[in-house]
Design a protein around this motif. Structure first.
Motif, PDB file in Angstrom:
ATOM      1  N   THR A 235       0.358  -1.445   0.298  1.00  0.00           N
ATOM      2  CA  THR A 235       0.176  -0.163  -0.384  1.00  0.00           C
ATOM      3  C   THR A 235       0.952   1.730   0.369  1.00  0.00           C
ATOM      4  OG1 THR A 235      -0.354  -0.052   2.639  1.00  0.00           O
ATOM      5  CG2 THR A 235      -1.696  -1.245   1.037  1.00  0.00           C
ATOM      6  N   ARG A 249      -2.884   6.689  -0.199  1.00  0.00           N
ATOM      7  CA  ARG A 249      -2.609   5.522   0.577  1.00  0.00           C
ATOM      8  C   ARG A 249      -4.012   4.968   1.734  1.00  0.00           C
ATOM      9  NH1 ARG A 249       2.914   3.966   4.005  1.00  0.00           N
ATOM     10  NH2 ARG A 249       2.500   1.319   4.542  1.00  0.00           N
ATOM     11  N   ARG A 252      -7.015   4.010  -0.401  1.00  0.00           N
ATOM     12  CA  ARG A 252      -5.940   2.421  -0.616  1.00  0.00           C
ATOM     13  C   ARG A 252      -6.369   1.543   0.796  1.00  0.00           C
ATOM     14  NH1 ARG A 252      -2.613   4.091  -3.630  1.00  0.00           N
ATOM     15  NH2 ARG A 252      -0.820   4.019  -1.945  1.00  0.00           N
ATOM     16  N   GLU A 253      -5.880   1.833   1.823  1.00  0.00           N
ATOM     17  CA  GLU A 253      -6.130   0.810   2.834  1.00  0.00           C
ATOM     18  C   GLU A 253      -7.207   0.945   3.968  1.00  0.00           C
ATOM     19  OE1 GLU A 253      -2.609   2.696   5.186  1.00  0.00           O
ATOM     20  OE2 GLU A 253      -1.052   1.542   4.833  1.00  0.00           O
TER      21      GLU A 253
END
Length: 293
Positions: A235, A249, A252-253
């Motif tokens: 990630t 990020r 995304r996580e």
């Protein structure tokens, strides 16, 4: 290697059909967008083979559009690079592909599209918004409303950048707005009963993903919050085109944590064939994509 193809994948989500129309699929050459994803670094994650990485560690990526057909609505999600566009990136410059013919062959002539959904306004997501007719850029999908996040439009309207890739706003976005076909919507806008947007900012300020649900089944079209499945395990590998890498990020996580081990089909906007799969936990930590083959 670049392969230009009309390859179509299709999935059923309840009563909704989703079709993939490919403009091009590319092996290698992805370091410009994912600079941390070197061959040696990628070979540490063999789960990406054979679909998303070759045996040398070259990533495989795709540029494609997705048609979401509810039976009542025909929604085209992102419109690739387009023909006749002057682009700074040589492999994307002045393309001549059969994209519209391929779209029609899949059962969707351009006149039948009633909605165009732009996940964001980058070069490889808006190109077929317009086409060149008698020297002028005109909307390709004349019977469609073009939906753009209001946050996304506000940013690019004030921060237009012709130098990086070319005159994207001038040839692929503003003609649609000037024709009165654009609607600027909230980042959680509901398009119809089966389709709504999920805010996934970071790659761009107003980036959205597209959620599809029907008969208890679900799918998510990612847009560019995840460029390549490698970013599920790593990630921290951020796109060079990210507006805000930290936010990208975090987005995304959060998405991976929300949907891991859930029965939701994740369809990557740049994922190579087979393009879709399910997010799974890795025993070593992090996530991976179990391809739907």
């Amino acid at each position: 290697m670049t392969r230009i193809s009309g390859l179509t994948n299709q999935w059923r989500i309840g009563d909704v059909r989703i079709s993939r129309i490919v403009e091009m699929e590319i092996t290698g050459g992805s370091l410009f967008i994912l600079p941390d994803a070197t061959r040696d670094a990628c070979l540490a994650y063999p789960w990406m083979q054979p679909h998303f990485m070759d045996d040398r560690g070259n990533l495989i990526m795709s540029i494609h559009a997705l048609v979401v057909d509810t039976g009542k609505r025909r929604i085209l999600v992102d419109t690739c690079i387009g023909n006749d566009k002057e682009r700074a990136f040589p492999n994307w410059n002045m393309l001549q592909t059969a994209f519209l013919d391929d779209l029609s062959s899949a059962g969707y002539p351009r006149e039948s599209i009633d909605t165009v959904m732009c996940t964001h306004l980058h070069v490889d997501h808006v190109g077929w918004n317009t086409m060149l007719v008698d020297g002028a850029w005109v909307p390709t999908f004349t019977n469609a409303r073009y939906l753009i996040s209001a946050t996304e439009w506000s940013y690019w309207d004030a921060a237009e950048d012709d130098d990086t890739y070319g005159p994207i706003m001038a040839d692929s976005v503003r003609p649609v707005v000037e024709a009165g076909l654009a609607d600027f919507v909230a980042m959680d806008h509901r398009v119809c009963e089966e389709v709504w947007l999920e805010p996934t900012p970071g790659h761009t300020p107003g980036h959205v993903s597209v959620h599809i649900a029907s008969q208890g089944e679900h799918a998510l079209i990612t847009g560019d919050c995840i460029h390549h499945p490698c970013q599920m395990t790593r990630t921290d590998w951020c796109s060079s085109a990210d507006f805000d890498r930290r936010q990208g990020r975090e987005t995304r996580e959060a998405l991976l944590a929300r949907y891991v081990d859930e029965d939701i089909l994740v369809i990557g906007t740049h994922f190579a064939t087979p393009t879709a799969g399910h997010i799974r936990h890795r025993a070593e930590g992090g996530y991976w994509l179990e391809a739907a083959v």
